[in-house]
Every structure is written in structure tokens, then in C-alpha cells.
Design a protein around this motif. Structure first.
Motif, short mmCIF file in Angstrom:
data_model
loop_
_atom_site.label_atom_id
_atom_site.label_comp_id
_atom_site.label_asym_id
_atom_site.label_seq_id
_atom_site.Cartn_x
_atom_site.Cartn_y
_atom_site.Cartn_z
N LEU A 52 -27.06 15.70 24.06
CA LEU A 52 -26.53 17.06 24.09
C LEU A 52 -27.08 17.80 25.30
O LEU A 52 -28.04 17.35 25.92
CB LEU A 52 -26.93 17.79 22.81
N LEU A 53 -26.48 18.95 25.61
CA LEU A 53 -26.89 19.66 26.83
C LEU A 53 -28.32 20.17 26.78
O LEU A 53 -28.89 20.54 27.81
CB LEU A 53 -25.90 20.80 27.13
N THR A 54 -28.91 20.18 25.59
CA THR A 54 -30.31 20.61 25.45
C THR A 54 -31.30 19.46 25.65
O THR A 54 -32.51 19.68 25.62
CB THR A 54 -30.50 21.22 24.04
N MET A 75 -22.43 15.24 25.00
CA MET A 75 -21.40 15.97 24.27
C MET A 75 -21.30 17.39 24.83
O MET A 75 -21.67 18.37 24.21
CB MET A 75 -21.72 16.01 22.77
N ALA A 76 -20.79 17.47 26.05
CA ALA A 76 -20.65 18.74 26.77
C ALA A 76 -19.80 18.45 27.99
O ALA A 76 -19.75 17.31 28.45
CB ALA A 76 -22.02 19.26 27.21
N VAL A 77 -19.17 19.49 28.51
CA VAL A 77 -18.48 19.28 29.79
C VAL A 77 -19.50 19.31 30.93
O VAL A 77 -19.38 18.56 31.90
CB VAL A 77 -17.33 20.30 30.00
N GLY A 78 -20.52 20.16 30.81
CA GLY A 78 -21.56 20.23 31.83
C GLY A 78 -22.45 18.99 31.75
O GLY A 78 -22.57 18.37 30.69
N PHE A 79 -23.06 18.64 32.87
CA PHE A 79 -23.91 17.43 32.86
C PHE A 79 -25.16 17.63 33.71
O PHE A 79 -25.78 16.67 34.15
CB PHE A 79 -23.11 16.20 33.33
N VAL A 100 -11.12 19.10 26.53
CA VAL A 100 -10.93 19.57 25.15
C VAL A 100 -11.55 20.95 24.89
O VAL A 100 -11.27 21.56 23.86
CB VAL A 100 -11.50 18.57 24.11
N LEU A 101 -12.39 21.41 25.80
CA LEU A 101 -13.00 22.73 25.54
C LEU A 101 -12.52 23.81 26.50
O LEU A 101 -13.05 24.92 26.50
CB LEU A 101 -14.53 22.63 25.52
N ASP A 102 -11.48 23.51 27.26
CA ASP A 102 -11.00 24.52 28.22
C ASP A 102 -10.54 25.79 27.51
O ASP A 102 -10.90 26.91 27.90
CB ASP A 102 -9.81 23.98 29.03
N SER A 237 -20.50 29.96 32.08
CA SER A 237 -20.67 28.67 32.75
C SER A 237 -22.07 28.11 32.48
O SER A 237 -22.28 27.47 31.45
CB SER A 237 -20.37 28.79 34.25
N ARG A 238 -23.00 28.38 33.34
CA ARG A 238 -24.40 28.00 33.13
C ARG A 238 -25.28 29.17 33.56
O ARG A 238 -25.00 29.81 34.59
CB ARG A 238 -24.77 26.75 33.93
N GLY A 239 -26.36 29.40 32.82
CA GLY A 239 -27.22 30.54 33.08
C GLY A 239 -27.76 30.64 34.49
O GLY A 239 -27.70 31.70 35.13
N PRO A 284 -25.11 33.50 21.98
CA PRO A 284 -26.01 32.35 22.13
C PRO A 284 -25.32 31.03 22.47
O PRO A 284 -25.32 30.09 21.67
CB PRO A 284 -26.69 32.28 20.75
N HIS A 285 -24.75 30.95 23.65
CA HIS A 285 -24.13 29.71 24.17
C HIS A 285 -23.18 29.08 23.14
O HIS A 285 -23.40 27.95 22.69
CB HIS A 285 -25.23 28.71 24.61
N ILE A 286 -22.13 29.82 22.82
CA ILE A 286 -21.21 29.36 21.77
C ILE A 286 -19.78 29.16 22.27
O ILE A 286 -18.85 29.06 21.46
CB ILE A 286 -21.18 30.37 20.58
N ASN A 296 -13.49 17.53 18.61
CA ASN A 296 -12.93 16.75 19.72
C ASN A 296 -14.01 16.32 20.70
O ASN A 296 -13.97 15.21 21.23
CB ASN A 296 -11.85 17.55 20.45
N MET A 297 -14.96 17.21 20.96
CA MET A 297 -16.05 16.85 21.87
C MET A 297 -16.87 15.69 21.31
O MET A 297 -17.22 14.74 22.02
CB MET A 297 -16.97 18.06 22.10
N ALA A 298 -17.16 15.77 20.00
CA ALA A 298 -17.95 14.70 19.36
C ALA A 298 -17.18 13.39 19.42
O ALA A 298 -17.76 12.32 19.70
CB ALA A 298 -18.25 15.09 17.91
C1 GLV Z 1 -21.14 23.71 27.17
O1 GLV Z 1 -21.82 24.52 27.73
C2 GLV Z 1 -20.67 22.49 27.76
O2 GLV Z 1 -21.04 22.18 28.90
O3 GLV Z 1 -19.92 21.79 27.10
#
Ligand code: GLV
Length: 319
Positions: A52-54, A75-79, A100-102, A237-239, A284-286, A296-298
Motif C-alpha cells: 500500500l502507499l503507506t 494498491m494505488a495509482v501513485g508509486f 479505476v480511480l480517475d 495528488s501527493r502532499g 484524510p487522504h480519501i 477495483n484497485m484491490a
Molecule cells: C492514492 O493516493 C493513490 O495513489 O492511489
């Protein structure tokens, strides 16, 4: 014998897929982010890891996983939480969950824009406080959205989706990106401009870039000063794309009017003073947190794993 580790409980669709296709699937049973030491221990001997992104995935983690490990499926679009170069050197695939998260993310950016512009959170709190004494001509005056100028920084999939949704509000759309976006130009009459021009001209600025060394602190003191003092800044996007300390100052000084934020420079913390500001809407990053989107992400993350373990290309490879 395929052995997969999932770093935290994820929606059932992903787990079901992994259990149906892999010999062994272990899931972190506690709903918390693994400590770095725990992560190193847990990935040992796995053929694939769903992360996960964390989770900070660096070369030490790949090393701990071992040479048999084929893929880290984020499981995120960001990497930005994974070291891509180290993975490449070890022939480990890194995948993400784009597409899937657009809608969910763009919808969230609009939710932040509306609630910031129209002071929804502030007025909700006032209502609940029991202090409202009836309608007043000067109460909770916010900003017009229809017909105003919208500036999109990063016109990729999510930025484009967000921009297209402005059509109902008849906005003038500016965008800043390294690439030209013909779809936005054709459908919305959007204009590609330099970042500084976008910041100077826009009433609403929304960030949709990936985090990279180039986009870290893309919005700092200089950029915030360029913005209109009536402008609203939205970040889904990202902090670290925003210098958050500088943002707090700009919001305190009135260099910009308000900000709607879903992400923070040092999550889960917010910069000192940020959450005391009334002109901030903070979530909170939702952005991707809808039932269908998270399912769908999972599922995509899980399918990336099963494709790679079957000797095929992942569906959505990053590196
Ligand atoms: C959420 O921040 C993601 O990158 O999917």
C-alpha cells in the motif's frame, strides 16, 4: 507453490482473487501500517507482495523478500513509496492501479473545491454548534464557481477527468503540463500555459501531478505569492507537491484565500497551524475511498500478482 503477502487488509475482491489463484496468501491481520522491521520480516520468502502507499518499499525490503520474489503490486495509482530503480536491478516488477480511480479522485477534488469555495465545513460546524440565529445577508459568503477560471496542474488521466467535469460550470480552463492535451483543448477550449501564468490567472488551482523530484515543492512560497489573493488551491495528488509550511503562511497572510486538501507533506501529520485555519478543508487522504473504486484497485493489484506469477506481463506495470 506461490506464496503471497498482503501488507494490510484490503477489500475482499482482491483477497478472493489471490486465494483462488495462489497456494498461500497471508494477510497482515492488524489494521495498521507495518513497522519497517515487521515488513522486512513478513516479506521474507514471498513470491509476491501486495503493498500500500503507506509501505516504504526500498532495496532493503526487496533484499529481505529474496531472489524468488517477482512482484510488488502497489494498491494505488501513485508509486512514490517504491524504489523503482532498485526493483529493476533485481528484476522485480512494480505495478500500480491506474484508471479505476480517475473518477473517484476527480470527484473528490471537486468535493474539496465546492466545500472550500462555499465554506461547507465551516457552516456545518456553525449549524451544529447551535449558534445559528437565522438567515443573515453577510453570513458565510463564499466564492462563485460558475464562469471562473480553473487551472489544472498536471493534465494526465486524473487531471483530464477533473477538467472535463468542469463543463457544467462553464469555466475557462488553463492547464500546465509538459505534454499538450488535445482532448482538453478540443472539448473545453482549454489553453496550455506556463505554470506561472496559470497561477496568476486562475481562481481555482487543482494539482494532479505524480510525486517526483521535479514536482516536490512545485508549489512553494514563490508560487503561492503569484496566485490571486482570492484563489483557492486544491490538492488531491501527493502532499509533498506543496511546501506545506509555506502554504500555512500564505493562508495566514491572505496570499491565497483558501485550500482544500486530501494529502499532506508528512502524513499522517499536518503542518503546524494548518488545522487551526478556518479557510482550510482537510480530508484524510480519501480520494479513492469509494466502494467500487477500492474493490477495483484491490482486484487489479491482485490480478497483477497472478499474471506475473503465471509468467505473463502484469496488467499495469510501472517499472
Ligand atoms: C492514492 O493516493 C493513490 O495513489 O492511489
Amino acid at each position: 507453490m506461490s506464496n503471497v503477502y498482503v501488507t494490510r487488509m484490503i477489500p475482499e475482491a482482491g483477497i478472493e482473487h489471490l486465494k483462488a489463484h495462489c497456494d498461500k496468501v497471508e494477510i497482515n491481520p492488524d489494521d495498521h501500517v507495518l513497522e519497517p522491521g515487521e515488513l522486512l520480516e513478513k516479506v521474507k520468502g514471498r513470491d509476491a507482495v501486495l503493498c500500500l502507499l503507506t509501505d516504504i518499499i526500498n532495496d532493503q525490503v526487496y533484499e529481505a523478500a529474496g531472489p524468488q520474489c517477482r512482484i510488488f503490486a502497489n494498491m494505488a495509482v501513485g508509486f512514490n513509496n517504491l524504489d523503482l530503480e532498485a526493483a529493476r536491478k533485481r528484476n522485480i516488477v512494480v505495478s500500480n492501479t491506474p484508471g479505476v480511480l480517475d473518477d473517484a479522485t476527480a470527484d473528490m477534488a471537486w468535493s474539496l473545491l465546492f466545500s472550500t469555495a462555499r465554506r461547507i465545513v465551516e457552516s456545518d460546524a456553525h449549524m451544529r454548534s447551535g449558534k445559528w440565529d437565522g438567515w443573515g445577508p453577510l453570513q458565510f459568503i463564499g466564492k462563485d464557481i460558475t464562469g471562473r477560471t480553473l487551472g489544472i496542474i498536471g493534465a494526465g488521466r486524473i487531471g483530464t477527468n477533473f477538467a472535463l467535469k468542469s463543463a457544467g460550470f462553464n469555466m475557462k480552463v488553463l492547464y500546465a503540463d509538459v505534454r499538450r492535451n488535445e482532448e482538453l483543448e478540443t472539448k473545453l477550449g482549454a489553453k496550455k500555459v506556463e505554470l506561472d501564468e496559470l497561477l496568476k490567472e486562475s481562481d481555482f488551482v487543482s494539482l494532479h501531478v505524480f510525486l517526483s523530484p521535479e514536482t516536490t515543492h512545485l508549489i512553494g512560497e514563490r508560487e503561492l505569492t503569484l496566485m490571486k489573493d482570492s484563489a483557492v488551491l486544491i490538492n488531491s495528488s501527493r502532499g509533498p507537491v506543496i511546501d506545506e509550511k509555506a502554504l500555512v503562511k500564505a493562508l495566514q497572510n491572505g496570499d491565497i484565500a483558501s485550500a482544500g486538501l486530501d494529502v499532506y507533506e508528512f502524513e499522517p501529520k499536518a503542518a503546524e497551524g494548518l488545522l487551526e485555519l478556518k479557510n482550510v478543508v482537510a480530508c484524510p487522504h480519501i480520494a479513492s475511498a469509494t466502494f467500487d473504486t477500492r474493490n477495483n484497485m484491490a482486484l487489479i493489484a491482485a490480478r497483477n500478482i497472478t499474471e506475473v506469477l503465471a509468467g505473463r506481463d502484469p496488467i499495469t506495470r510501472v517499472n
